[in-house]
Design a protein around this motif. Structure first.
Motif, PDB file in Angstrom:
ATOM      1  N   LYS A 532       0.829  -1.200   0.000  1.00 54.25           N
ATOM      2  CA  LYS A 532       0.000   0.000   0.000  1.00 54.25           C
ATOM      3  C   LYS A 532       0.873   1.263   0.000  1.00 54.25           C
ATOM      4  O   LYS A 532       2.055   1.214   0.349  1.00 54.25           O
ATOM      5  CB  LYS A 532      -0.919   0.025   1.232  1.00 54.25           C
ATOM      6  N   CYS A 533       0.245   2.356  -0.371  1.00 56.68           N
ATOM      7  CA  CYS A 533       0.862   3.674  -0.251  1.00 56.68           C
ATOM      8  C   CYS A 533      -0.018   4.500   0.677  1.00 56.68           C
ATOM      9  O   CYS A 533      -1.230   4.629   0.445  1.00 56.68           O
ATOM     10  CB  CYS A 533       1.001   4.345  -1.615  1.00 56.68           C
ATOM     11  N   TRP A 534       0.583   5.076   1.721  1.00 55.38           N
ATOM     12  CA  TRP A 534      -0.160   5.790   2.768  1.00 55.38           C
ATOM     13  C   TRP A 534       0.107   7.292   2.659  1.00 55.38           C
ATOM     14  O   TRP A 534       1.228   7.717   2.374  1.00 55.38           O
ATOM     15  CB  TRP A 534       0.266   5.302   4.152  1.00 55.38           C
ATOM     16  N   LYS A 542      -3.315  12.753  10.829  1.00 50.85           N
ATOM     17  CA  LYS A 542      -4.300  11.703  10.591  1.00 50.85           C
ATOM     18  C   LYS A 542      -4.100  11.102   9.205  1.00 50.85           C
ATOM     19  O   LYS A 542      -3.621  11.773   8.285  1.00 50.85           O
ATOM     20  CB  LYS A 542      -5.715  12.273  10.712  1.00 50.85           C
ATOM     21  N   VAL A 543      -4.503   9.847   9.087  1.00 55.26           N
ATOM     22  CA  VAL A 543      -4.396   9.164   7.794  1.00 55.26           C
ATOM     23  C   VAL A 543      -5.388   9.810   6.831  1.00 55.26           C
ATOM     24  O   VAL A 543      -6.598   9.825   7.084  1.00 55.26           O
ATOM     25  CB  VAL A 543      -4.664   7.655   7.938  1.00 55.26           C
ATOM     26  N   PHE A 544      -4.865  10.336   5.729  1.00 59.29           N
ATOM     27  CA  PHE A 544      -5.728  10.980   4.742  1.00 59.29           C
ATOM     28  C   PHE A 544      -6.276   9.944   3.766  1.00 59.29           C
ATOM     29  O   PHE A 544      -7.456   9.934   3.456  1.00 59.29           O
ATOM     30  CB  PHE A 544      -4.930  12.047   3.989  1.00 59.29           C
ATOM     31  N   LYS A 545      -5.397   9.027   3.317  1.00 58.08           N
ATOM     32  CA  LYS A 545      -5.822   8.005   2.369  1.00 58.08           C
ATOM     33  C   LYS A 545      -4.743   6.935   2.277  1.00 58.08           C
ATOM     34  O   LYS A 545      -3.554   7.204   2.489  1.00 58.08           O
ATOM     35  CB  LYS A 545      -6.069   8.614   0.986  1.00 58.08           C
ATOM     36  N   SER A 546      -5.156   5.725   1.948  1.00 56.59           N
ATOM     37  CA  SER A 546      -4.219   4.640   1.636  1.00 56.59           C
ATOM     38  C   SER A 546      -4.861   3.761   0.583  1.00 56.59           C
ATOM     39  O   SER A 546      -6.069   3.494   0.636  1.00 56.59           O
ATOM     40  CB  SER A 546      -3.891   3.819   2.892  1.00 56.59           C
ATOM     41  N   PHE A 547      -4.076   3.341  -0.379  1.00 57.97           N
ATOM     42  CA  PHE A 547      -4.619   2.482  -1.434  1.00 57.97           C
ATOM     43  C   PHE A 547      -3.546   1.483  -1.861  1.00 57.97           C
ATOM     44  O   PHE A 547      -2.352   1.696  -1.674  1.00 57.97           O
ATOM     45  CB  PHE A 547      -5.109   3.303  -2.629  1.00 57.97           C
ATOM     46  N   LYS A 548      -4.010   0.385  -2.448  1.00 58.70           N
ATOM     47  CA  LYS A 548      -3.133  -0.709  -2.873  1.00 58.70           C
ATOM     48  C   LYS A 548      -2.402  -0.313  -4.146  1.00 58.70           C
ATOM     49  O   LYS A 548      -3.014   0.110  -5.121  1.00 58.70           O
ATOM     50  CB  LYS A 548      -3.961  -1.970  -3.101  1.00 58.70           C
ATOM     51  N   CYS A 549      -1.069  -0.469  -4.121  1.00 58.46           N
ATOM     52  CA  CYS A 549      -0.257  -0.112  -5.290  1.00 58.46           C
ATOM     53  C   CYS A 549       0.382  -1.333  -5.954  1.00 58.46           C
ATOM     54  O   CYS A 549       0.389  -1.433  -7.173  1.00 58.46           O
ATOM     55  CB  CYS A 549       0.852   0.853  -4.876  1.00 58.46           C
TER      56      CYS A 549
END
Length: 571
Positions: A532-534, A542-549
């Motif tokens: 993932k990229c965070w 705070k975590v803004f977004k994370s998605f699978k790369c």
């Protein structure tokens, strides 16, 4: 109770109690009628067959599924009559095989008896036949059976035991008489040594001594002596030498206006004022045969991206137009660990596991110079000042930071204070100082050019920090800690840990995932061990977004210097 009484007080035929001998204090006894679990079998046909032909041993039909009578032993074990199975090579049907060599029966034998017969066979040449019963029949050398009266290794007669004791006593006397007197007692090639050491595996096997070595043995001896000599002279850590070459993959190296292929596009913006989180995959670069260890955008413009591969190659890719590989740089024999552009992007550095650091010309692909100390360079960095672009710093595997002057090729300084391999070098305070991290779980701050630590940061709770990135405002350092968090340190005089800023949520323990900032400083981003990229908000943490790369580990991430929402990741 009446039912229990009927079980406990059985009467005989005359109505008398048959258990008068039992004392009154005996417990209640239950006489349960035995019952067989075997099914009832009709033996009428067997009786008729025996009465008609008492000597009949007709075998059972192998295709018969039900047997309505109790067959005899001879009928059960009679050989199969009729033609062999058409697909059986050795005459045994496939259904009758339980081993690749045929039908094997399990036999139960005591371990002691097995060892006895096994050792007897290897000593005397015969053993008892297990199928005929131990002690009745023998297999092997039958003449030896008669000669030794069928003795085993564990059943030696008394006279044989006495004979062996006398022989041992005689040998001991000879040894005491001889002592160490005489030439050749210590030489295994002499008869005296063999006589003294009769119990050795080489007893009685004296052979001719080899006087000359074979060609293969001579070659091996020369290589071994050469290797030992190099180690003795301290030449073991010499770097490997590989021919340098480069391949250009574009159509032409200059356009119709005569501009080089590395020249930035004319319509490129001056700066990236406001960044946004990326939303979808735009392009995938694939060309390395193994993993990618590092990527770097072309300075200021980002129209090219440089990648260091574990396949010992470095490739540069087009970002704005075709997205294809423009040039491949081949000059290392092992995986490339780190890469670094100079300020204008016309040249770059590569550090490899073959212990070499090479300075390349980006446009032509030629190697300008090569540097090596005989140790593996883990990180390379040029001094960011425009007037010091000839100064190279490299963090080595032998705990040192080595500084070269690339104009003269000489080592001008060595910073030797770390207790482990150096992982990162980050310039701070207008490039007057630099911060290094190491496998010794510490941070050290150095004055440029002075090999003395001015700030040493090490706490018992600290973990190793394989990646450090400088915030765009140059006031903060983001350090990727291997306890699954990103720590923030001030770049002011005290280099203190900012306890209010801590970025967590990703899992990077065991991986040297890169941490980075967006060009406007609003976001912190990092790779992940799960692909993932965070993205975190810098102010709120705070975590803004994370998605699978990626399917594997997202080991690195770089934000495009001009494009507002373009991020490059690698695995």
């Amino acid at each position: 109770m009446d039912l229990l009484k009927s079980y406990t007080e059985p009467n005989d035929d005359n109505g008398n109690n048959s258990d008068d001998s039992s004392p009154d204090s005996s417990p209640i006894r239950f006489s349960i009628r035995p019952k067989s679990a075997a099914p009832q079998v009709d033996d009428t046909s067997l009786a008729l067959s025996i009465s008609s032909n008492p000597q009949s041993t007709k075998p059972l039909d192998p295709t018969q599924h039900v047997v309505n009578y109790n067959p005899t032993y001879d009928q059960l074990w009679a050989p199969i009559v009729g033609p062999a199975h058409p697909y059986a090579k050795d005459g045994i049907a496939q259904g009758m095989r339980n081993h690749k060599l045929g039908f094997v029966e399990d036999a139960a034998i005591e371990p002691f008896l097995f060892d006895e017969q096994y050792n007897t066979f290897y000593k005397y040449g015969y053993a008892a036949d297990p199928s005929g019963g131990i002690g009745s029949n023998y297999v092997g050398d039958l003449d030896a059976v008669k000669q030794n009266n069928a003795i085993s290794v564990y059943n030696i007669p008394q006279r044989e035991q006495k004979k062996r004791k006398l022989e041992k006593k005689k040998e001991a006397q000879e040894d005491n008489e001889g002592g160490n007197v005489g030439e050749g007692v210590d030489d295994p090639s002499t008869d005296e040594w063999l006589k003294k050491n009769r119990k050795s595996p080489w007893s009685g096997k004296k052979g001719e001594l080899q006087t000359e070595l074979t060609e293969e043995q001579k070659k091996y001896a020369e290589e071994y002596a050469k290797k030992k000599g190099e180690e003795k002279d301290g030449k073991k850590d010499k770097a490997e030498v590989v021919a340098d070459k480069s391949t250009f993959h574009g159509k032409e190296d200059r356009d119709y206006q005569g501009r080089s292929w590395i020249a930035p596009p004319k319509d490129a913006k001056a700066s990236n004022e406001h960044c946004y989180i990326p939303k979808r995959l735009v392009h995938t670069w694939s060309g390395h045969t193994k993993g990618v260890s590092a990527i770097r955008f072309f300075p200021k413009y980002g129209h090219l991206i440089l990648s260091a591969g574990m396949d010992s190659k470095v490739k540069i890719w087009d970002v704005f137009n075709s997205g294809k590989c423009m040039r491949t740089y081949m000059g290392h024999s092992k995986a490339v660990r780190d890469i670094s552009f100079c300020n204008d992007g016309s040249k770059f550095l590569t550090a490899s596991y073959d212990k070499n650091i090479k300075y390349w010309d980006t446009e032509t692909g030629q190697v300008i110079s090569t540097f090596s100390t005989g140790k593996i360079p883990y990180v390379v960095k040029l001094n960011p000042d425009d007037d010091k672009q000839n100064i190279l710093l490299a963090g080595m595997s032998d705990k040192k930071i080595v500084q070269w002057d690339m104009n003269s090729g000489q080592i001008t300084q060595e910073y030797d204070q770390h207790l482990g391999a150096v992982n990162t070098i980050t310039f701070v305070d207008n490039n007057r100082r630099f911060v290094t991290s190491s496998d010794d779980k510490s941070l050290r701050v150095w004055e440029y050019g002075i090999p003395v630590v001015i700030k040493y940061i090490s706490e018992p709770h600290m973990h190793s920090m394989p990646s450090i990135s400088l915030h765009p405002n140059t006031n903060w350092l983001a350090a990727q800690s291997l306890d699954n968090q990103i720590l923030i340190y001030s770049t002011r005089e005290r280099f203190q840990l900012n306890k209010k800023k801590r970025f967590a949520g990703h899992v990077i323990a065991g991986y040297a995932c890169q941490v980075n900032f967006s060009p406007d400083g609003r976001f912190v981003m990092s790779g992940d061990g799960e692909g993932k990229c965070w993205f975190w908000d810098w102010k709120s943490c705070k975590v803004f977004k994370s998605f699978k790369c990626h399917e594997g580990v997202t080991i690195g991430c770089e934000w495009h210097p001009l494009e507002q929402s373009k991020v490059a990741t690698l695995d």
